[in-house]
Design an enzyme around this catalytic site. Structure first.
Site, short mmCIF file in Angstrom:
data_model
loop_
_atom_site.label_atom_id
_atom_site.label_comp_id
_atom_site.label_asym_id
_atom_site.label_seq_id
_atom_site.Cartn_x
_atom_site.Cartn_y
_atom_site.Cartn_z
CE LYS A 13 -2.47 -0.47 3.71
NZ LYS A 13 -2.10 -1.77 4.28
NE ARG A 88 -5.42 -1.97 9.50
CZ ARG A 88 -4.40 -1.12 9.42
NH1 ARG A 88 -4.53 0.01 8.78
NH2 ARG A 88 -3.25 -1.40 9.97
NE ARG A 127 7.09 -3.06 6.73
CZ ARG A 127 5.84 -2.64 6.54
NH1 ARG A 127 5.41 -2.35 5.32
NH2 ARG A 127 5.01 -2.54 7.54
NE ARG A 161 6.00 -0.25 11.19
CZ ARG A 161 5.04 -0.13 10.27
NH1 ARG A 161 5.29 0.49 9.12
NH2 ARG A 161 3.84 -0.61 10.48
NE ARG A 172 0.93 -4.52 11.26
CZ ARG A 172 2.05 -4.29 10.59
NH1 ARG A 172 3.12 -5.04 10.78
NH2 ARG A 172 2.10 -3.33 9.71
P1 AMP Z 1 -0.20 0.45 9.36
O1 AMP Z 1 1.08 1.22 9.16
O2 AMP Z 1 -1.32 0.94 8.51
O3 AMP Z 1 -0.01 -1.03 9.27
O4 AMP Z 1 -0.65 0.77 10.87
C1 AMP Z 1 0.14 0.40 11.98
C2 AMP Z 1 -0.74 0.12 13.17
O5 AMP Z 1 -1.51 1.31 13.50
C3 AMP Z 1 -1.79 -0.96 12.98
O6 AMP Z 1 -1.29 -2.25 13.20
C4 AMP Z 1 -2.85 -0.57 14.01
O7 AMP Z 1 -2.46 -0.96 15.30
C5 AMP Z 1 -2.83 0.95 13.95
N1 AMP Z 1 -3.81 1.43 12.94
C6 AMP Z 1 -3.56 2.08 11.76
N2 AMP Z 1 -4.70 2.35 11.11
C7 AMP Z 1 -5.71 1.87 11.88
C8 AMP Z 1 -7.12 1.82 11.74
N3 AMP Z 1 -7.75 2.30 10.66
N4 AMP Z 1 -7.84 1.24 12.75
C9 AMP Z 1 -7.25 0.76 13.84
N5 AMP Z 1 -5.91 0.74 14.02
C10 AMP Z 1 -5.15 1.30 13.06
#
Ligand code: AMP
Length: 216
Positions: A13, A88, A127, A161, A172
């Site tokens: 993404k 999400r 990563r 990370r 996750r």
């Molecule tokens: P990402 O970089 O999009 O994978 O986001 C990293 C982390 O942020 C995720 O694993 C969630 O814990 C939190 N997060 C990001 N976007 C959302 C969302 N729309 N709803 C809930 N948690 C989120």
């Protein structure tokens, strides 16, 4: 052009998002990036989000919805935007529709980049990032040109990370897969879902994405 970019964690993404925003000149709204910045700056919201993120869980809907509503109220989104990592789940998707509707706006397209889950586990655990500038690398697909030196800033320190560590990655992904299917169906029913094969080269994935966007 009001877009949502979807795909499980590691589907690419972020990479496709960079290509889209440069090409179409719309702001990139990544909830993950917003949380990481808040954690770095040790804001109240960051402290609240950190415990969920480090455990590989989702941040509560009311927190995320509030952050997105604030961001979409900013002027730079009136000519369009691209959401990445949000929504999400169905609660968030419905909240988003309502936010936009209340403002006389609507989504034009949802781009869903599809990659098989076992491929994602391998991709995500590989990563790592530059400690200095945050540039993202991958032991499988995208190593620094000179080993141990960041291509972007020349830094020599790297880190993984917390939410990319293998045990967290599986949790996750499981959390996200469970929530992803109803979301895909929701947008399919609205007639705005576009599935893209994410197991191609970056260029070929983008070619497919672009084809959808220029024909909107
Ligand atoms: P990402 O970089 O999009 O994978 O986001 C990293 C982390 O942020 C995720 O694993 C969630 O814990 C939190 N997060 C990001 N976007 C959302 C969302 N729309 N709803 C809930 N948690 C989120």
């Amino acid at each position: 052009m009001n877009l949502v970019l979807m795909g499980l964690p590691g589907a690419g993404k972020g990479t496709q998002a960079d290509l889209i925003i440069k090409d179409f000149n719309i702001p990139h709204i990544s909830t993950g990036d917003i949380f990481r910045a808040a954690i770095k700056n040790q804001t109240e919201m960051g402290k609240k989000a950190k415990s969920y993120i480090d455990a590989g869980n989702l941040v509560p809907d009311e927190v995320v919805n509030g952050i997105v509503a604030e961001r979409l109220a900013q002027d730079d989104t009136t000519k369009g935007f691209m959401l990445d990592g949000f929504p999400r789940n169905l609660v968030q998707a419905k909240a988003l529709n309502k936010m936009l509707e209340d403002d006389g706006r609507q989504l034009d397209a949802v781009i869903n980049i599809h990659v098989a889950p076992d491929v994602l586990v391998d991709r995500l655990s590989a990563r790592f990032m530059c400690k200095n500038c945050g540039a993202s690398y991958n032991r499988l697909y995208h190593k620094p040109k000179v080993e141990g030196t960041c291509d972007v800033c020349g830094g020599h320190e790297f880190f993984q990370r917390d939410d990319d560590k293998p045990a967290t990655v599986k949790n996750r992904l499981d959390v996200n897969i469970k929530l992803n299917t109803p979301l895909v169906d929701f947008y399919k029913n609205q007639g705005i879902l576009h599935n893209i094969n994410g197991e191609q080269s970056i260029e070929d994935v983008y070619k497919d994405v672009r084809e959808v966007l220029v024909n909107l």
